[in-house]
Write an enzyme that holds these catalytic residues in place. Structure first.
Site, PDB file in Angstrom:
ATOM      1  N   HIS A   1      13.333 -13.165  -4.125  1.00  0.00           N
ATOM      2  CA  HIS A   1      12.518 -12.329  -2.381  1.00  0.00           C
ATOM      3  C   HIS A   1      10.687 -12.909  -2.759  1.00  0.00           C
ATOM      4  O   HIS A   1       9.931 -12.768  -1.430  1.00  0.00           O
ATOM      5  CB  HIS A   1      12.264 -10.953  -2.802  1.00  0.00           C
TER       6      HIS A   1
HETATM    7  C1  UD1 Z   1       6.257  -7.453  -2.674  1.00  0.00           C
HETATM    8  C2  UD1 Z   1       5.285  -7.721  -4.013  1.00  0.00           C
HETATM    9  C3  UD1 Z   1       5.871  -8.641  -4.717  1.00  0.00           C
HETATM   10  C4  UD1 Z   1       6.433  -7.784  -5.287  1.00  0.00           C
HETATM   11  C5  UD1 Z   1       7.878  -7.932  -4.498  1.00  0.00           C
HETATM   12  C6  UD1 Z   1       8.709  -6.828  -4.827  1.00  0.00           C
HETATM   13  C7  UD1 Z   1       2.554  -8.390  -2.729  1.00  0.00           C
HETATM   14  C8  UD1 Z   1       2.083  -9.702  -2.680  1.00  0.00           C
HETATM   15  N1  UD1 Z   1       4.128  -8.074  -2.538  1.00  0.00           N
HETATM   16  O1  UD1 Z   1       6.970  -8.112  -1.965  1.00  0.00           O
HETATM   17  O2  UD1 Z   1       5.000  -8.947  -5.805  1.00  0.00           O
HETATM   18  O3  UD1 Z   1       7.213  -8.340  -5.803  1.00  0.00           O
HETATM   19  O4  UD1 Z   1       7.053  -6.400  -3.323  1.00  0.00           O
HETATM   20  O5  UD1 Z   1       9.612  -5.929  -4.319  1.00  0.00           O
HETATM   21  O6  UD1 Z   1       2.424  -7.041  -2.301  1.00  0.00           O
HETATM   22  N2  UD1 Z   1      11.009  -4.980   4.124  1.00  0.00           N
HETATM   23  C9  UD1 Z   1      11.728  -4.122   4.528  1.00  0.00           C
HETATM   24  N3  UD1 Z   1      11.715  -2.929   4.001  1.00  0.00           N
HETATM   25  C10 UD1 Z   1      10.978  -2.270   3.145  1.00  0.00           C
HETATM   26  C11 UD1 Z   1      10.205  -3.433   2.761  1.00  0.00           C
HETATM   27  C12 UD1 Z   1      10.179  -4.721   3.078  1.00  0.00           C
HETATM   28  O7  UD1 Z   1      12.336  -4.383   5.310  1.00  0.00           O
HETATM   29  O8  UD1 Z   1      10.578  -1.308   2.317  1.00  0.00           O
HETATM   30  C13 UD1 Z   1      10.896  -6.581   4.655  1.00  0.00           C
HETATM   31  C14 UD1 Z   1       9.917  -6.537   5.568  1.00  0.00           C
HETATM   32  O9  UD1 Z   1      10.895  -7.521   6.579  1.00  0.00           O
HETATM   33  C15 UD1 Z   1       8.328  -6.927   4.801  1.00  0.00           C
HETATM   34  C16 UD1 Z   1       9.747  -7.935   4.080  1.00  0.00           C
HETATM   35  O10 UD1 Z   1       9.915  -7.501   3.691  1.00  0.00           O
HETATM   36  O11 UD1 Z   1       8.147  -7.923   5.921  1.00  0.00           O
HETATM   37  C17 UD1 Z   1       8.554  -7.747   3.087  1.00  0.00           C
HETATM   38  O12 UD1 Z   1       7.746  -6.944   2.474  1.00  0.00           O
HETATM   39  P1  UD1 Z   1       6.184  -7.116   1.209  1.00  0.00           P
HETATM   40  O13 UD1 Z   1       6.348  -5.510   1.220  1.00  0.00           O
HETATM   41  O14 UD1 Z   1       6.145  -7.600   2.843  1.00  0.00           O
HETATM   42  O15 UD1 Z   1       6.707  -7.424   0.437  1.00  0.00           O
HETATM   43  P2  UD1 Z   1       7.626  -8.112  -0.815  1.00  0.00           P
HETATM   44  O16 UD1 Z   1       8.174  -9.481  -0.562  1.00  0.00           O
HETATM   45  O17 UD1 Z   1       8.480  -6.811  -0.853  1.00  0.00           O
END
Ligand code: UD1
Length: 376
Positions: A204
């Site tokens: 991811h």
């Molecule tokens: C974040 C952390 C990363 C960690 C990861 C664990 C940062 C910079 N990165 O990355 O270090 O390894 O979490 O998972 O903080 N989304 C959903 N539902 C959710 C959460 C996210 O659909 O509950 C989707 C959204 O489209 C979002 C994308 O996932 O834009 C990315 O989520 P985000 O929290 O921005 O970063 P992670 O890739 O999860």
């Protein structure tokens, strides 16, 4: 009473904070003020872990949600600032290297509230990774640094942060050791899986998912693997695969089984019986090590180099030939013989050590952010 505010926001932070939250919750000398930033909000990405680890509901949810790095960091900062002014904690605790970690640290330190950083000192020295930026800034601004390994402690000392750092061991090992029975009891509902005839795949990280070329290379590698692939898909990865038109074709590849994100117990059980773990998750690199299962890391460097030095983890980036070769060579029996008792992640008592160290330093007046009254 010491008022302690742990701030969590993303899946791995809830896991690594869980034993500390439980300790704080039952400590008569501590008033815990648990905050969730809301960076992760899906049930599968957050609430499921509160349920598994029997954690209390957060006192506040900042509802930060998804957004750019600046948006997530800024919303955590501004919304937490209001909560800090209201609850006036003595210490804020942050975990790992997410945007929640950085936002909470900046809000606290600028409110002159000391910060304790758990899982401090990991470094990849690649500032193109958002997590590395967060790690460096959070460590520089915190007043107590809990280093999970000797190598992390050495990194902090080399940056002149030795005075506020101490070797705590890794709270992820605490979680692992205290839930072996739950993992054993977990049900894994994938028919026809036999021990070591499949690999577990998760990825991811922005550097893999947001770069179409890299994402295509990883997909081309996994569809050609000669083993079954169980693939719990992070929401971010699913969106990126859909965007490139790769999601539907992937569903049709016979050796790949994409599934929803799994809970901790189910995931660990699945990993435990696999031939190898393919991942770009920092946490799963360590969990594979704890389980003595070979790890193939879809990155070019790692915050846990100890796993590589000991031969349990191979860095393959997004290179299809290296991915194929590493999976083919992965052998659980050989790895178990090679590793025997080695364990750079400590003794499973990190959480007790961290809470004790924080209390002691607080009582001694060492956890304070005071103006410097010297003519230097
Ligand atoms: C974040 C952390 C990363 C960690 C990861 C664990 C940062 C910079 N990165 O990355 O270090 O390894 O979490 O998972 O903080 N989304 C959903 N539902 C959710 C959460 C996210 O659909 O509950 C989707 C959204 O489209 C979002 C994308 O996932 O834009 C990315 O989520 P985000 O929290 O921005 O970063 P992670 O890739 O999860």
């Amino acid at each position: 009473m010491i008022k302690v505010m742990p701030v969590v926001g993303v899946r791995p932070q809830i896991i690594k904070a869980s034993p500390i939250i439980s300790l704080l919750n039952h400590d008569p000398e501590i008033e815990m003020q648990l905050v969730h930033s809301g960076q992760h909000y899906d049930f599968d990405m957050s609430k499921t872990f509160f349920n598994e680890f029997d954690l209390p509901d957060p006192a506040f949810n900042l509802d930060v949600g998804s957004g750019s790095h600046a948006v997530q960091t800024a919303l955590t900062m501004t919304r937490l600032e209001t909560v800090l002014a209201k609850l006036k904690p003595d210490v804020v605790m942050v975990f790992g290297d997410g945007n929640t970690t950085l936002g909470a640290t900046l809000a606290a330190v600028k409110s002159r509230i000391p910060v304790c950083h758990v899982e401090s000192g990991a470094r990849t020295y690649d500032m193109s990774e958002p997590e590395e930026v967060n790690r460096v800034l959070v460590d520089r601004c915190s007043q107590l640094l809990c280093a999970p390994t000797q190598n992390c402690l050495v990194n902090l000392r080399s940056e002149g942060l030795g005075e506020v750092a101490f070797g705590s061991s890794d709270t992820m090992l605490d979680v692992f050791l205290s839930h072996t029975h739950d993992v054993e009891r977990a049900t894994v509902n994938f028919p026809c899986l036999k021990d070591e005839d499949y690999v577990v795949l998760t990825f991811h990280r922005a550097e893999n998912v947001d770069d179409p070329e890299r994402l295509k290379k990883i997909v081309s590698a996994i569809i050609n693997l000669p083993v079954k692939v169980i693939f719990p898909v992070h929401p971010r990865t699913k969106i990126a695969l859909e965007g490139l038109g790769l999601w539907t074709p992937l569903l049709k590849v016979f050796n790949i089984t994409p599934v929803r994100p799994l809970g901790y117990f189910e995931m660990l059980k699945l990993m435990k019986h696999s031939k190898a773990v393919l991942t770009d998750s920092g946490g799963m690199q360590k969990e594979a090590f704890f389980l003595r299962v070979p790890c193939v890391t879809l990155l070019y460097h790692t915050g846990s180099p100890e796993t590589v030095w000991l031969g349990a983890n191979r860095l393959v980036g997004a290179e299809p030939e290296l991915i194929a070769e590493a999976v083919e060579k992965a052998n659980v029996t050989t790895l178990r013989l090679k590793l025997k008792g080695s364990n750079p992640f400590g003794d499973g008592k990190a959480s007790c050590r961290i809470v004790a160290e924080m209390k002691e330093r607080f009582m001694l007046g060492k956890l304070q952010i005071k103006p410097k009254i010297t003519f230097t």
